[in-house]
Design a protein around this motif. Structure first.
Motif, PDB file in Angstrom:
ATOM      1  N   GLU A   2    -103.619  84.462 -15.039  1.00  0.00           N
ATOM      2  CA  GLU A   2    -102.456  84.674 -14.179  1.00  0.00           C
ATOM      3  C   GLU A   2    -101.846  83.355 -13.731  1.00  0.00           C
ATOM      4  O   GLU A   2    -100.633  83.196 -13.729  1.00  0.00           O
ATOM      5  N   SER A   3    -102.688  82.377 -13.361  1.00  0.00           N
ATOM      6  CA  SER A   3    -102.156  81.079 -12.939  1.00  0.00           C
ATOM      7  C   SER A   3    -101.463  80.371 -14.101  1.00  0.00           C
ATOM      8  O   SER A   3    -100.477  79.673 -13.899  1.00  0.00           O
ATOM      9  N   GLU A   4    -101.940  80.565 -15.320  1.00  0.00           N
ATOM     10  CA  GLU A   4    -101.269  79.990 -16.490  1.00  0.00           C
ATOM     11  C   GLU A   4     -99.894  80.602 -16.664  1.00  0.00           C
ATOM     12  O   GLU A   4     -98.927  79.900 -16.948  1.00  0.00           O
ATOM     13  N   ASN A   5     -99.776  81.914 -16.478  1.00  0.00           N
ATOM     14  CA  ASN A   5     -98.479  82.580 -16.586  1.00  0.00           C
ATOM     15  C   ASN A   5     -97.518  82.079 -15.518  1.00  0.00           C
ATOM     16  O   ASN A   5     -96.340  81.882 -15.789  1.00  0.00           O
ATOM     17  N   LYS A   6     -98.018  81.864 -14.300  1.00  0.00           N
ATOM     18  CA  LYS A   6     -97.165  81.345 -13.234  1.00  0.00           C
ATOM     19  C   LYS A   6     -96.702  79.931 -13.558  1.00  0.00           C
ATOM     20  O   LYS A   6     -95.555  79.570 -13.313  1.00  0.00           O
ATOM     21  N   ALA A   7     -97.587  79.124 -14.108  1.00  0.00           N
ATOM     22  CA  ALA A   7     -97.207  77.765 -14.496  1.00  0.00           C
ATOM     23  C   ALA A   7     -96.137  77.795 -15.574  1.00  0.00           C
ATOM     24  O   ALA A   7     -95.187  77.020 -15.533  1.00  0.00           O
ATOM     25  N   ILE A   8     -96.253  78.698 -16.515  1.00  0.00           N
ATOM     26  CA  ILE A   8     -95.245  78.832 -17.572  1.00  0.00           C
ATOM     27  C   ILE A   8     -93.916  79.260 -16.977  1.00  0.00           C
ATOM     28  O   ILE A   8     -92.865  78.734 -17.341  1.00  0.00           O
ATOM     29  N   ARG A  59     -95.360  75.446  -4.862  1.00  0.00           N
ATOM     30  CA  ARG A  59     -96.406  74.820  -4.045  1.00  0.00           C
ATOM     31  C   ARG A  59     -96.218  75.162  -2.567  1.00  0.00           C
ATOM     32  O   ARG A  59     -97.178  75.468  -1.859  1.00  0.00           O
ATOM     33  N   LEU A  60     -94.983  75.136  -2.098  1.00  0.00           N
ATOM     34  CA  LEU A  60     -94.714  75.501  -0.707  1.00  0.00           C
ATOM     35  C   LEU A  60     -95.072  76.962  -0.443  1.00  0.00           C
ATOM     36  O   LEU A  60     -95.564  77.293   0.642  1.00  0.00           O
ATOM     37  N   ARG A  61     -94.829  77.842  -1.417  1.00  0.00           N
ATOM     38  CA  ARG A  61     -95.208  79.253  -1.237  1.00  0.00           C
ATOM     39  C   ARG A  61     -96.714  79.387  -1.102  1.00  0.00           C
ATOM     40  O   ARG A  61     -97.202  80.192  -0.317  1.00  0.00           O
ATOM     41  N   CYS A  62     -97.456  78.601  -1.850  1.00  0.00           N
ATOM     42  CA  CYS A  62     -98.925  78.688  -1.827  1.00  0.00           C
ATOM     43  C   CYS A  62     -99.531  77.994  -0.615  1.00  0.00           C
ATOM     44  O   CYS A  62    -100.456  78.508  -0.003  1.00  0.00           O
ATOM     45  N   GLU A  63     -99.019  76.813  -0.281  1.00  0.00           N
ATOM     46  CA  GLU A  63     -99.620  76.005   0.777  1.00  0.00           C
ATOM     47  C   GLU A  63     -98.981  76.225   2.141  1.00  0.00           C
ATOM     48  O   GLU A  63     -99.544  75.836   3.157  1.00  0.00           O
ATOM     49  N   GLY A  64     -97.802  76.805   2.174  1.00  0.00           N
ATOM     50  CA  GLY A  64     -97.087  76.995   3.425  1.00  0.00           C
ATOM     51  C   GLY A  64     -96.157  75.826   3.707  1.00  0.00           C
ATOM     52  O   GLY A  64     -96.172  74.814   3.017  1.00  0.00           O
ATOM     53  N   GLY A  66     -92.831  76.007   3.633  1.00  0.00           N
ATOM     54  CA  GLY A  66     -91.534  76.181   2.991  1.00  0.00           C
ATOM     55  C   GLY A  66     -90.779  77.358   3.572  1.00  0.00           C
ATOM     56  O   GLY A  66     -91.192  77.962   4.565  1.00  0.00           O
ATOM     57  N   PRO A  67     -89.668  77.691   2.958  1.00  0.00           N
ATOM     58  CA  PRO A  67     -88.884  78.828   3.430  1.00  0.00           C
ATOM     59  C   PRO A  67     -89.625  80.147   3.197  1.00  0.00           C
ATOM     60  O   PRO A  67     -90.401  80.264   2.243  1.00  0.00           O
ATOM     61  N   THR A  68     -89.392  81.103   4.067  1.00  0.00           N
ATOM     62  CA  THR A  68     -89.976  82.425   3.849  1.00  0.00           C
ATOM     63  C   THR A  68     -89.294  83.035   2.632  1.00  0.00           C
ATOM     64  O   THR A  68     -88.155  82.711   2.308  1.00  0.00           O
ATOM     65  N   TYR A  69     -90.011  83.897   1.967  1.00  0.00           N
ATOM     66  CA  TYR A  69     -89.486  84.510   0.747  1.00  0.00           C
ATOM     67  C   TYR A  69     -89.897  85.968   0.707  1.00  0.00           C
ATOM     68  O   TYR A  69     -90.765  86.414   1.463  1.00  0.00           O
ATOM     69  N   GLN A  70     -89.243  86.694  -0.167  1.00  0.00           N
ATOM     70  CA  GLN A  70     -89.590  88.088  -0.399  1.00  0.00           C
ATOM     71  C   GLN A  70     -89.788  88.261  -1.895  1.00  0.00           C
ATOM     72  O   GLN A  70     -89.201  87.537  -2.690  1.00  0.00           O
ATOM     73  N   LYS A  71     -90.626  89.213  -2.236  1.00  0.00           N
ATOM     74  CA  LYS A  71     -90.822  89.521  -3.651  1.00  0.00           C
ATOM     75  C   LYS A  71     -90.265  90.911  -3.917  1.00  0.00           C
ATOM     76  O   LYS A  71     -90.559  91.852  -3.194  1.00  0.00           O
ATOM     77  N   PHE A  72     -89.432  91.000  -4.916  1.00  0.00           N
ATOM     78  CA  PHE A  72     -88.902  92.265  -5.393  1.00  0.00           C
ATOM     79  C   PHE A  72     -89.449  92.442  -6.795  1.00  0.00           C
ATOM     80  O   PHE A  72     -89.052  91.725  -7.711  1.00  0.00           O
ATOM     81  N   ARG A  73     -90.408  93.342  -6.893  1.00  0.00           N
ATOM     82  CA  ARG A  73     -91.223  93.471  -8.103  1.00  0.00           C
ATOM     83  C   ARG A  73     -91.878  92.134  -8.350  1.00  0.00           C
ATOM     84  O   ARG A  73     -92.690  91.700  -7.569  1.00  0.00           O
ATOM     85  N   ARG A  74     -91.499  91.429  -9.394  1.00  0.00           N
ATOM     86  CA  ARG A  74     -92.105  90.120  -9.657  1.00  0.00           C
ATOM     87  C   ARG A  74     -91.190  88.961  -9.268  1.00  0.00           C
ATOM     88  O   ARG A  74     -91.585  87.807  -9.328  1.00  0.00           O
ATOM     89  N   ALA A  75     -89.969  89.274  -8.889  1.00  0.00           N
ATOM     90  CA  ALA A  75     -88.986  88.221  -8.603  1.00  0.00           C
ATOM     91  C   ALA A  75     -89.138  87.697  -7.176  1.00  0.00           C
ATOM     92  O   ALA A  75     -89.178  88.465  -6.221  1.00  0.00           O
ATOM     93  N   VAL A  76     -89.211  86.388  -7.049  1.00  0.00           N
ATOM     94  CA  VAL A  76     -89.244  85.730  -5.748  1.00  0.00           C
ATOM     95  C   VAL A  76     -87.804  85.492  -5.323  1.00  0.00           C
ATOM     96  O   VAL A  76     -86.992  84.996  -6.104  1.00  0.00           O
TER      97      VAL A  76
END
Length: 94
Positions: A2-8, A59-64, A66-76
């Motif tokens: 999964e992390s490889e897919n996110k990196a891609i 990185r900001l999403r993972c570490e905090g 950054g801006p707040t975000y929402q996920k719609f299905r897989r889209a950030v």
């Protein structure tokens, strides 16, 4: 895996930005600047508007921090007002 897919995915966004023409980049910046504060944007537009990489946004999403975000299905998605608040000291690229 999964992390490889996110990196891609991140590399794909960063690569897509590098492949964009100057006109396309200016259009994305204008779209962000002219939008209402409640409008939602994908990382590509945020990265272009603030001259940052999509991997930095990830990185900001993972570490905090950054801006707040929402996920719609897989889209950030980021709300414009949230992004402006998070990057208040950072100049928008013109």
């Amino acid at each position: 895996m999964e992390s490889e897919n996110k990196a891609i995915e991140r590399m794909t966004v960063d690569r897509r930005i590098k492949q964009m023409t100057d006109e396309e980049i200016l259009a994305e910046k204008a779209k962000f600047q002219n939008a209402s504060d409640d409008e939602m944007f994908r990382p590509l537009t945020i990265a272009i508007a603030f001259n940052i990489s999509a991997s930095y946004l990830q990185r900001l999403r993972c570490e905090g921090g950054g801006p707040t975000y929402q996920k719609f299905r897989r889209a950030v998605m980021y709300k414009k007002s949230s992004v402006i608040k998070a990057f208040a000291g950072r100049e928008l690229e013109h």
